[in-house]
Write an enzyme that holds these catalytic residues in place. Structure first.
Site: not given
Ligand code: HPA
Length: 275
Positions: A82, A85, A210-211, A234
């Site tokens: 990532h 990192e 984020m990837s 989520n």
């Molecule tokens: N935001 C950014 N990256 C993530 C999220 C999020 O809510 N959930 C899992 N990776």
């Protein structure tokens, strides 16, 4: 990106293999279980591979698993690099260069992402139809090596249309309801603020993570066919009245593991491999 380094890394991997991988898989947070289903695996730790960075996040293993899955010879990244990192964009995407050099022309990328689209639910799987690069940089910045791809690559087919159709068909055959949508790539590592999530929704995003975005840009640069799948781990910040944690992300991906495995295996079994 140094062509010599790409060649050395790919030659090292080839020296460990008796098979030629045709399909690459990038397994995101909590989704590495798929690699455990690979038959007759050759496992190569990232540390062993010349010029490969090392993966640092929990839930990411840091190894290549090469073998047979659903009748295809696959090379899976169990864990990815990532930008947050501290790796450069070139380091983050070095594996895609190596995949291409190995002769792999198809890539399935997976990730855990926050749902921006309010019709989504945690645990949904989303087929990525397109992305928004919100990272403020690109892995292609710098001199272009024409052996790797064009200076100004087309991104209108970044996510292969036939692969999207194929994935939708597989979902239907499995009676699995899946979402489709636009993935926004943010640098992280902080999760978004509620205001940022509203902004991303206005901009056309359905999920945020984020990837993936740098990886798909480089895969496109190398003219690979890409399928992207997000696990909505989520709802993005501010949608529900609760804080976000990495634990929640891991719990949800663990919960939907069976659906995810079944779905990706079905996709792989009949994925068209040539353009
Ligand atoms: N935001 C950014 N990256 C993530 C999220 C999020 O809510 N959930 C899992 N990776």
């Amino acid at each position: 990106m140094d062509f010599q380094k790409i060649k050395e890394a790919s030659q090292f991997i080839e020296s460990k293999l008796t098979v030629k991988p045709e399909l690459a898989l990038v397994l995101g947070s909590g989704l590495g279980v798929l690699a455990e289903e690979i038959e007759n695996p050759t496992i190569i730790s990232y540390q062993e591979i010349p010029y490969f960075p090392e993966s640092t996040v929990s839930g990411h293993k840091g190894q290549l698993v090469i073998g047979t899955l659903e009748g295809k010879t696959v090379l899976a990244m169990q864990g990815r690099f990532h930008f947050y990192e501290g790796y450069t964009m070139q380091q983050v995407t070095f594996p895609m260069r190596v995949m291409k050099q190995l002769g792999i022309q198809s890539l399935i990328v997976t990730n855990a992402a926050g749902g921006i689209n309010e019709t989504f639910n945690p645990g949904d799987l989303m087929i990525i139809t397109d992305h928004i690069n919100n990272m403020g940089t690109s892995p292609l910045i710098g001199p272009n090596d024409d052996r790797l791809g064009a200076r100004f690559p087309d991104m209108s087919q970044g996510y292969d249309k036939a692969y999207i159709q194929h994935a939708l068909q597989c979902a239907e055959e499995l009676n699995l309801s899946v979402q489709t949508g636009v993935y926004v790539g943010n640098t992280g590592p902080a999760y978004e603020t509620p205001a940022e999530v509203r902004m991303l929704r206005t901009l056309g995003g359905d999920a945020v993570g984020m990837s993936t975005v740098p990886e798909v840009i480089v895969a496109s640069h190398g003219n690979m066919r890409v399928l992207g799948i997000s696990c909505i781990s989520n709802m993005a910040a501010g949608i529900l009245d609760q804080p976000l944690t990495h634990d929640e992300v891991m719990e949800t991906t663990d919960m939907v593991k069976q659906n995810f495995l079944q779905f990706v295996k079905k996709i792989i079994s009949s994925l068209p491999m040539n353009r």
